[in-house]
Design a protein around this motif. Structure first.
Motif, short mmCIF file in Angstrom:
data_model
loop_
_atom_site.label_atom_id
_atom_site.label_comp_id
_atom_site.label_asym_id
_atom_site.label_seq_id
_atom_site.Cartn_x
_atom_site.Cartn_y
_atom_site.Cartn_z
N LEU A 35 0.82 -1.21 0.00
CA LEU A 35 0.00 0.00 0.00
C LEU A 35 0.86 1.26 0.00
O LEU A 35 0.53 2.24 -0.68
CB LEU A 35 -0.96 0.00 1.19
CG LEU A 35 -2.14 -0.96 1.06
CD1 LEU A 35 -2.84 -1.14 2.39
CD2 LEU A 35 -3.11 -0.50 -0.01
N LEU A 36 1.94 1.26 0.74
CA LEU A 36 2.84 2.42 0.74
C LEU A 36 3.41 2.67 -0.65
O LEU A 36 3.50 3.82 -1.10
CB LEU A 36 3.96 2.24 1.77
CG LEU A 36 3.51 2.33 3.23
CD1 LEU A 36 4.63 1.90 4.17
CD2 LEU A 36 3.02 3.74 3.58
N ARG A 37 3.75 1.59 -1.37
CA ARG A 37 4.25 1.74 -2.75
C ARG A 37 3.14 2.25 -3.67
O ARG A 37 3.37 3.12 -4.51
CB ARG A 37 4.80 0.40 -3.26
CG ARG A 37 6.16 0.04 -2.68
CD ARG A 37 6.87 -1.04 -3.48
NE ARG A 37 6.07 -2.21 -3.80
CZ ARG A 37 5.98 -3.31 -3.05
NH1 ARG A 37 6.63 -3.40 -1.93
NH2 ARG A 37 5.24 -4.32 -3.45
N ILE A 38 1.93 1.72 -3.51
CA ILE A 38 0.81 2.15 -4.34
C ILE A 38 0.52 3.63 -4.10
O ILE A 38 0.33 4.41 -5.05
CB ILE A 38 -0.46 1.31 -4.07
CG1 ILE A 38 -0.28 -0.12 -4.58
CG2 ILE A 38 -1.69 1.95 -4.70
CD1 ILE A 38 -1.38 -1.08 -4.14
N ILE A 39 0.52 4.04 -2.85
CA ILE A 39 0.24 5.45 -2.51
C ILE A 39 1.29 6.36 -3.12
O ILE A 39 0.98 7.43 -3.65
CB ILE A 39 0.14 5.62 -0.98
CG1 ILE A 39 -1.14 4.95 -0.47
CG2 ILE A 39 0.19 7.10 -0.58
CD1 ILE A 39 -1.21 4.75 1.03
N ALA A 40 2.55 5.94 -3.07
CA ALA A 40 3.63 6.76 -3.65
C ALA A 40 3.41 6.95 -5.15
O ALA A 40 3.67 8.02 -5.69
CB ALA A 40 4.98 6.11 -3.38
N GLU A 41 2.89 5.91 -5.82
CA GLU A 41 2.64 5.99 -7.27
C GLU A 41 1.30 6.65 -7.57
O GLU A 41 1.10 7.17 -8.67
CB GLU A 41 2.68 4.59 -7.87
CG GLU A 41 4.04 3.94 -7.81
CD GLU A 41 4.01 2.47 -8.23
OE1 GLU A 41 3.00 2.02 -8.79
OE2 GLU A 41 5.03 1.79 -7.98
N PHE A 42 0.38 6.61 -6.63
CA PHE A 42 -0.99 7.09 -6.81
C PHE A 42 -1.02 8.62 -6.94
O PHE A 42 -1.91 9.17 -7.53
CB PHE A 42 -1.83 6.63 -5.63
CG PHE A 42 -3.30 6.49 -5.91
CD1 PHE A 42 -3.77 5.53 -6.77
CD2 PHE A 42 -4.21 7.33 -5.29
CE1 PHE A 42 -5.13 5.39 -7.01
CE2 PHE A 42 -5.57 7.21 -5.53
CZ PHE A 42 -6.02 6.23 -6.39
N ASN A 43 -0.05 9.29 -6.33
CA ASN A 43 -0.03 10.76 -6.32
C ASN A 43 0.19 11.34 -7.68
O ASN A 43 0.76 11.02 -8.56
CB ASN A 43 1.03 11.27 -5.36
CG ASN A 43 0.59 11.03 -3.94
OD1 ASN A 43 -0.58 11.03 -3.64
ND2 ASN A 43 1.55 10.79 -3.07
#
Length: 174
Positions: A166-174
Motif C-alpha cells: 500500500l505504501l508503494r501504491i500510494i507513492a505511485e498514486f499521487n
C-alpha cells in the motif's frame, strides 16, 4: 489449490458484480482483493472477499444474494449492524456497511468512532482479469491496518506485506 481458489473467487466477484448492477448497488473492494485490483494482478491467495456498500442497500442485497444461491452465515453480535456474511462454492464473502453522519462523514454503520477519509470511496474502477471494480482508496486501506493495531488486533504476516504494498501504491498514486 491457490489457482483454483483464486479462479473461484474471481467467478464469485463476477457474479456479485452482475447482481449488484442489477439492483443498482455500488460496492467497493477492500482488503487483499482491493490491493490486487489496484495493481491489476493477483499477488497472493485470499481467504475471502471483503466488500463495502451503503447500509441502505442491505435488505435488497441480502435478498438478491440469497436468490442467487449465496448462503448467509451468522455474524458475531458486535458486527451485526455492520456486516453481512455469505458463502458460496467454498468462498466466504463479507459485505461491510457504511453510512454517513449528520455532518456528512463516512463511518462503518453502528461504529461512529471510526470516521473514514472523505476520499475513501474511489470513483474510478480498476481492472483485473477482465473484471472492473471500485476499490477503497489505498490510503483508507492503510488507515484500516492502523485502526486494527490500535484496537489490539494482532498483525498477521500478510498485514505487514499489505502495508508495504500500500505504501508503494500510494507513492505511485499521487
Amino acid at each position: 489449490m491457490f489457482k483454483n481458489q483464486t479462479e473461484q473467487q474471481l467467478k464469485i466477484l463476477r457474479e456479485i458484480s452482475t447482481i449488484c448492477a442489477t439492483i443498482d448497488c455500488r460496492f467497493w473492494l477492500r482488503g487483499g482483493w482491493a490491493i490486487d485490483f489496484l495493481l491489476g494482478k493477483v499477488t497472493r491467495p485470499h481467504d475471502d472477499i471483503d466488500l463495502i456498500t451503503w447500509i441502505q442497500n442491505r435488505e435488497q442485497l441480502e435478498c438478491a444474494l440469497a436468490e442467487a444461491g449465496y448462503g448467509q452465515t451468522p455474524v458475531k453480535e458486535q458486527f451485526r449492524g455492520r456486516q453481512s456474511d455469505f458463502r458460496k462454492n467454498d468462498v466466504d464473502i463479507t459485505f461491510g456497511y457504511i453510512t454517513t453522519t449528520n455532518d456528512g462523514s463516512i463511518i462503518m454503520n453502528d461504529l461512529p468512532e471510526w470516521v473514514w477519509r472523505g476520499d475513501s470511496l474511489l470513483l474510478q474502477t480498476f481492472m483485473l482479469d477482465g473484471l472492473r471494480a471500485h476499490v477503497l482508496n489505498p490510503r483508507q486501506l492503510l488507515e484500516e491496518k492502523e485502526v486494527y493495531k490500535q484496537i489490539g488486533r494482532k498483525p498477521r504476516p500478510k498485514d505487514e506485506d499489505s502495508i508495504n504494498i500500500l505504501l508503494r501504491i500510494i507513492a505511485e498514486f499521487n
